[in-house]
Design an enzyme around this catalytic site. Structure first.
Site, PDB file in Angstrom:
ATOM      1  N   LYS A  52       0.840  -1.209   0.000  1.00 21.89           N
ATOM      2  CA  LYS A  52       0.000   0.000   0.000  1.00 21.89           C
ATOM      3  C   LYS A  52       0.872   1.255   0.000  1.00 21.89           C
ATOM      4  O   LYS A  52       0.627   2.198  -0.747  1.00 21.89           O
ATOM      5  CB  LYS A  52      -0.950  -0.026   1.211  1.00 21.89           C
ATOM      6  CG  LYS A  52      -2.050  -1.069   1.062  1.00 21.89           C
ATOM      7  CD  LYS A  52      -2.823  -1.319   2.350  1.00 21.89           C
ATOM      8  CE  LYS A  52      -3.793  -2.481   2.159  1.00 21.89           C
ATOM      9  NZ  LYS A  52      -4.501  -2.874   3.392  1.00 21.89           N
ATOM     10  N   GLN A  96      -4.258  -1.706   9.623  1.00 19.94           N
ATOM     11  CA  GLN A  96      -4.201  -3.034   9.003  1.00 19.94           C
ATOM     12  C   GLN A  96      -4.771  -4.085   9.961  1.00 19.94           C
ATOM     13  O   GLN A  96      -4.374  -4.163  11.115  1.00 19.94           O
ATOM     14  CB  GLN A  96      -2.742  -3.372   8.632  1.00 19.94           C
ATOM     15  CG  GLN A  96      -2.583  -4.655   7.854  1.00 19.94           C
ATOM     16  CD  GLN A  96      -3.246  -4.602   6.470  1.00 19.94           C
ATOM     17  OE1 GLN A  96      -3.152  -3.619   5.758  1.00 19.94           O
ATOM     18  NE2 GLN A  96      -3.942  -5.671   6.109  1.00 19.94           N
ATOM     19  N   ASP A 119     -10.665   2.753   4.203  1.00 21.95           N
ATOM     20  CA  ASP A 119     -10.951   1.318   4.075  1.00 21.95           C
ATOM     21  C   ASP A 119     -12.462   1.087   3.985  1.00 21.95           C
ATOM     22  O   ASP A 119     -12.905  -0.019   3.658  1.00 21.95           O
ATOM     23  CB  ASP A 119     -10.391   0.552   5.277  1.00 21.95           C
ATOM     24  CG  ASP A 119      -9.079  -0.161   4.946  1.00 21.95           C
ATOM     25  OD1 ASP A 119      -8.836  -0.408   3.749  1.00 21.95           O
ATOM     26  OD2 ASP A 119      -8.325  -0.469   5.880  1.00 21.95           O
TER      27      ASP A 119
END
Ligand code: NAP
Length: 292
Positions: A52, A96, A119
């Site tokens: 990412k 994460q 997200d």
């Protein structure tokens, strides 16, 4: 059979974002900035976060990686998220997953400002998605929609079967495919571990999205000829002959299914790359919506 190639489709999305960023910089504006938080040293999580960050750099975004050890107190993590929420120069925040057991995942997700929730996991964004309101869409289902768009897969009126009902993949995927969107308007069946006759249901599908985390689960005898097959699964399977000691396997038995499908995503090289594309799109959207 069309190979739905994540390298090609994600490169197209990234090229557009790169151009947008270059234009911003040319006009004297700041660059979009993503903050990623990684707790612990899980091998897969390390790989995802590194990818990412690398992709942010490739499109010209700024990125900040914040690392904590496994034993970090939940309170410290929440305070860091609040700090990032209040930092005008941070557009997107991602934490994460998975997190260590002593940290409440839901609490962490709810602490991220919905305006920076790139997200798309915050309940406010999930609720907006259900109601068809503008929201951050979870990156993986978003990436799959971008993949369908890139390859112009006709979805209207089709029967889509989604296997898996997680908040991050299966459920939002089922909502998107059933929504009145250019690559939606499907009739959707959402399956899970309590679904009887799963193989029979799959055989009725024009589109299958496999997101259950069981390597090679979808076999050729579960797929209707000419169906479109999207493989979300990523599982590390031990393989002493592989350089790293494992191989990445999808939820679809690729070789046998590819011979009857009209289009299929490979693993690796499919949905995983599109997830990053979805994240970058969300980060750009967060930047555009911010008043800074
Ligand atoms: P998850 O939270 O574990 O959810 C799995 C879902 O699959 C659950 O709804 C479960 O049903 C269902 N399921 C499990 N076994 C099943 C079976 N035998 N038959 C029918 N349904 C079954 O997983 P996830 O986070 O959604 O991820 C799914 C897979 O996608 C994993 O391999 C993950 O690594 C991968 N993934 C890939 C990406 C990417 O970028 N490519 C992104 C995210 C995740 P119940 O609800 O009844 O338990």
């Amino acid at each position: 059979m069309i190979l739905l190639d994540g390298r090609i489709a994600s490169a197209a999305v990234k090229a557009t974002i790169q151009e947008q960023t270059a234009l911003l910089v040319k006009n004297g504006k700041r660059r979009p900035h993503l903050a990623a938080i990684l707790v612990g040293h899980n091998g897969a999580s390390e790989t995802y976060v590194a990818s990412k960050v690398k992709n942010c750099e490739e499109v010209g975004f700024l990125s900040t990686l914040i690392r904590f050890e496994n034993d970090i107190a939940e309170k410290t993590l929440l305070e860091k998220i609040e700090e990032l929420n209040n930092d005008a120069l941070i557009d997107g925040i991602l934490v994460q997953l998975p997190l260590p057991k002593h940290i409440r995942e839901a609490k962490v997700i709810e602490t991220i400002s919905p305006a920076k929730d790139v997200d798309g996991f915050h309940p406010i964004n999930a609720g907006k998605l259900v109601q068809g309101l503008p929201s951050f869409i979870p990156a993986t289902p978003y990436g799959i929609m971008l993949m369908l768009e890139h390859y112009n897969i006709y979805t209207k009126g089709k029967h889509a079967v989604v296997i898996g009902r997680s908040n991050i993949v299966g459920r939002p995927m089922s909502i998107l495919l059933s929504s009145n969107l250019p690559y939606g308007n499907c009739t959707v069946t959402l399956c899970h571990s309590h679904t009887p006759n799963l193989a029979e249901i799959c055989r009725q599908a024009d589109i299958i999205v496999a997101a259950l985390g069981r390597p090679g689960f979808v076999k050729a005898d579960m797929v209707k000829p000419e169906a479109v097959v999207i493989d979300v699964g990523i599982t590390r399977v031990d393989d002493p002959t592989a350089k790293k000691g494992f191989r990445i396997k999808g939820d679809v038995a690729f070789d046998e299914v590819a011979s009857i499908a009209s289009a299929i995503t490979p693993v690796p090289g499919g949905v995983g790359l599109m997830t990053i594309a979805g994240l970058l799109k969300n980060t750009m959207q967060a930047y555009i919506s911010s008043k800074w």
